[in-house]
Structures are given as structure tokens and as C-alpha cells.
Motif scaffolding. Sequence first.
Motif, PDB file in Angstrom:
ATOM      1  N   GLU A   3      39.704  56.503  41.813  1.00  0.00           N
ATOM      2  CA  GLU A   3      40.690  56.837  40.774  1.00  0.00           C
ATOM      3  C   GLU A   3      40.673  55.811  39.644  1.00  0.00           C
ATOM      4  OE1 GLU A   3      44.617  58.274  42.700  1.00  0.00           O
ATOM      5  OE2 GLU A   3      43.342  57.505  44.300  1.00  0.00           O
ATOM      6  N   CYS A   4      39.920  54.747  39.832  1.00  0.00           N
ATOM      7  CA  CYS A   4      39.802  53.700  38.807  1.00  0.00           C
ATOM      8  C   CYS A   4      39.365  54.302  37.470  1.00  0.00           C
ATOM      9  CB  CYS A   4      38.775  52.655  39.274  1.00  0.00           C
ATOM     10  SG  CYS A   4      38.359  51.426  38.028  1.00  0.00           S
ATOM     11  N   ILE A   5      40.057  53.908  36.406  1.00  0.00           N
ATOM     12  CA  ILE A   5      39.734  54.418  35.065  1.00  0.00           C
ATOM     13  C   ILE A   5      38.990  53.384  34.219  1.00  0.00           C
ATOM     14  CG2 ILE A   5      41.641  56.098  35.012  1.00  0.00           C
ATOM     15  CD1 ILE A   5      43.240  54.015  33.343  1.00  0.00           C
ATOM     16  N   ASN A   6      38.463  52.352  34.888  1.00  0.00           N
ATOM     17  CA  ASN A   6      37.682  51.318  34.188  1.00  0.00           C
ATOM     18  C   ASN A   6      38.419  50.726  32.987  1.00  0.00           C
ATOM     19  OD1 ASN A   6      35.544  51.664  35.979  1.00  0.00           O
ATOM     20  ND2 ASN A   6      34.561  53.211  34.717  1.00  0.00           N
ATOM     21  N   CYS A   7      39.677  50.391  33.214  1.00  0.00           N
ATOM     22  CA  CYS A   7      40.472  49.871  32.088  1.00  0.00           C
ATOM     23  C   CYS A   7      40.212  48.379  31.842  1.00  0.00           C
ATOM     24  CB  CYS A   7      41.954  50.104  32.343  1.00  0.00           C
ATOM     25  SG  CYS A   7      42.641  49.009  33.588  1.00  0.00           S
ATOM     26  N   ASP A   8      39.506  47.729  32.752  1.00  0.00           N
ATOM     27  CA  ASP A   8      39.063  46.332  32.579  1.00  0.00           C
ATOM     28  C   ASP A   8      40.136  45.257  32.777  1.00  0.00           C
ATOM     29  OD1 ASP A   8      36.648  47.507  31.723  1.00  0.00           O
ATOM     30  OD2 ASP A   8      37.188  47.333  29.609  1.00  0.00           O
ATOM     31  N   VAL A   9      41.383  45.617  33.048  1.00  0.00           N
ATOM     32  CA  VAL A   9      42.418  44.576  33.056  1.00  0.00           C
ATOM     33  C   VAL A   9      42.451  43.744  34.343  1.00  0.00           C
ATOM     34  CG1 VAL A   9      43.894  45.774  31.396  1.00  0.00           C
ATOM     35  CG2 VAL A   9      44.314  46.065  33.851  1.00  0.00           C
ATOM     36  N   CYS A  10      41.994  44.296  35.463  1.00  0.00           N
ATOM     37  CA  CYS A  10      42.096  43.558  36.725  1.00  0.00           C
ATOM     38  C   CYS A  10      41.065  42.439  36.850  1.00  0.00           C
ATOM     39  CB  CYS A  10      41.977  44.501  37.914  1.00  0.00           C
ATOM     40  SG  CYS A  10      40.426  45.430  37.961  1.00  0.00           S
ATOM     41  N   GLU A  11      39.869  42.687  36.357  1.00  0.00           N
ATOM     42  CA  GLU A  11      38.757  41.752  36.593  1.00  0.00           C
ATOM     43  C   GLU A  11      39.090  40.311  36.181  1.00  0.00           C
ATOM     44  OE1 GLU A  11      36.016  40.809  34.068  1.00  0.00           O
ATOM     45  OE2 GLU A  11      35.188  39.567  35.661  1.00  0.00           O
ATOM     46  N   ILE A  61      32.436  52.381  38.737  1.00  0.00           N
ATOM     47  CA  ILE A  61      33.795  51.863  38.579  1.00  0.00           C
ATOM     48  C   ILE A  61      33.803  50.392  38.993  1.00  0.00           C
ATOM     49  CG2 ILE A  61      35.032  54.043  38.941  1.00  0.00           C
ATOM     50  CD1 ILE A  61      35.340  53.180  41.921  1.00  0.00           C
ATOM     51  N   TYR A  62      34.947  49.778  38.813  1.00  0.00           N
ATOM     52  CA  TYR A  62      35.085  48.397  39.264  1.00  0.00           C
ATOM     53  C   TYR A  62      35.082  48.352  40.791  1.00  0.00           C
ATOM     54  CZ  TYR A  62      35.664  46.242  34.754  1.00  0.00           C
ATOM     55  OH  TYR A  62      35.416  45.754  33.499  1.00  0.00           O
ATOM     56  N   GLU A  63      34.582  47.259  41.340  1.00  0.00           N
ATOM     57  CA  GLU A  63      34.515  47.102  42.791  1.00  0.00           C
ATOM     58  C   GLU A  63      34.995  45.708  43.180  1.00  0.00           C
ATOM     59  OE1 GLU A  63      30.788  48.409  44.506  1.00  0.00           O
ATOM     60  OE2 GLU A  63      30.503  49.855  42.891  1.00  0.00           O
ATOM     61  N   ILE A  94      48.749  44.599  38.275  1.00  0.00           N
ATOM     62  CA  ILE A  94      48.401  44.954  36.900  1.00  0.00           C
ATOM     63  C   ILE A  94      47.743  46.328  36.754  1.00  0.00           C
ATOM     64  CG2 ILE A  94      46.058  43.987  36.772  1.00  0.00           C
ATOM     65  CD1 ILE A  94      47.071  42.564  34.155  1.00  0.00           C
ATOM     66  N   CYS A  95      47.236  46.882  37.829  1.00  0.00           N
ATOM     67  CA  CYS A  95      46.508  48.163  37.741  1.00  0.00           C
ATOM     68  C   CYS A  95      47.445  49.300  37.313  1.00  0.00           C
ATOM     69  CB  CYS A  95      45.861  48.497  39.080  1.00  0.00           C
ATOM     70  SG  CYS A  95      44.950  50.065  39.021  1.00  0.00           S
ATOM     71  N   PRO A  96      47.116  49.989  36.222  1.00  0.00           N
ATOM     72  CA  PRO A  96      47.992  51.043  35.705  1.00  0.00           C
ATOM     73  C   PRO A  96      47.961  52.333  36.511  1.00  0.00           C
ATOM     74  CG  PRO A  96      46.033  50.900  34.345  1.00  0.00           C
ATOM     75  CD  PRO A  96      45.953  49.769  35.337  1.00  0.00           C
ATOM     76  N   ALA A 117      47.377  52.371  40.054  1.00  0.00           N
ATOM     77  CA  ALA A 117      47.626  52.098  41.477  1.00  0.00           C
ATOM     78  C   ALA A 117      46.499  52.587  42.387  1.00  0.00           C
ATOM     79  CB  ALA A 117      48.969  52.717  41.897  1.00  0.00           C
ATOM     80  N   CYS A 118      45.293  52.137  42.093  1.00  0.00           N
ATOM     81  CA  CYS A 118      44.136  52.601  42.878  1.00  0.00           C
ATOM     82  C   CYS A 118      43.510  51.474  43.700  1.00  0.00           C
ATOM     83  CB  CYS A 118      43.100  53.226  41.955  1.00  0.00           C
ATOM     84  SG  CYS A 118      42.312  52.066  40.826  1.00  0.00           S
ATOM     85  N   ILE A 119      44.337  50.484  44.133  1.00  0.00           N
ATOM     86  CA  ILE A 119      43.774  49.353  44.879  1.00  0.00           C
ATOM     87  C   ILE A 119      44.494  49.158  46.220  1.00  0.00           C
ATOM     88  CG2 ILE A 119      42.941  46.974  44.693  1.00  0.00           C
ATOM     89  CD1 ILE A 119      43.372  47.073  41.698  1.00  0.00           C
TER      90      ILE A 119
END
Length: 82
Positions: free
Chosen positions: A7-15, A29-31, A52-54, A56-58
Motif C-alpha cells: 500500500e506504500c505510495i512512495n511518498c519518501d517521508v519515512c526513509e 516501493i520502499y522496503e 509519519i506514514c500517511p 499506515a502501511c507499516i
Amino acid sequence: ALMITDECINCDVCEPECPNDAIYMGEFIYEITPSKCTECVGHFDEPQCVQICPVACIPVHPEHVESRETLLQKFMRLKSST
Ligand code: SF4
Ligand code: SF4
């Protein structure tokens, strides 16, 4: 360790928020590298990526369910290896 679902939208904020550099851009996607994710134990009270994930896919990785003690030991190992 936690994991990122598709469900990750690759928004880049978590990394950049990960204190262990456990998050990276995978093929689609991010991993999260399980061996580097302490669920933020040792650094923060709450998992920063989850906070921070918008979308909630973690969730917790079903194959890497770890106790707080185990996560703390991982934190100590990571700290001494840097
Ligand atoms: Fe990184 Fe913490 Fe998220 Fe694990 S829970 S990937 S250590 S930010
Ligand atoms: Fe994907 Fe959530 Fe990270 Fe954004 S914050 S890249 S949606 S896992």
C-alpha cells in the motif's frame, strides 16, 4: 522488525526518519531491512516511520516478531558495529 506493505505510495517521508538507516527504496516501493530495524527501540518511544506514514502501511513483519529485549540487543549490536 517492521515491514512496508504494497500500500506504500512512495511518498519518501519515512526513509530519512529512520535512526538505523533500515529503510531503502526497493524495486517498486520502499522496503525495510529486518536486521537493521529495532522498531526504534533504543532511539525513540514510538516507531518513527509508523508515526509519519500517511497511509499506515507499516505493520510488524510476521516473520520477524521480536520482544523488546531482542530489539534492544539488536540496537546494542548495531551501535557497536558503527
Ligand atoms: Fe527505522 Fe524505526 Fe521504522 Fe524500524 S521502526 S524502519 S528502526 S524508523
Ligand atoms: Fe511508503 Fe509510508 Fe514510507 Fe511513504 S511513509 S514511503 S507511504 S512506507
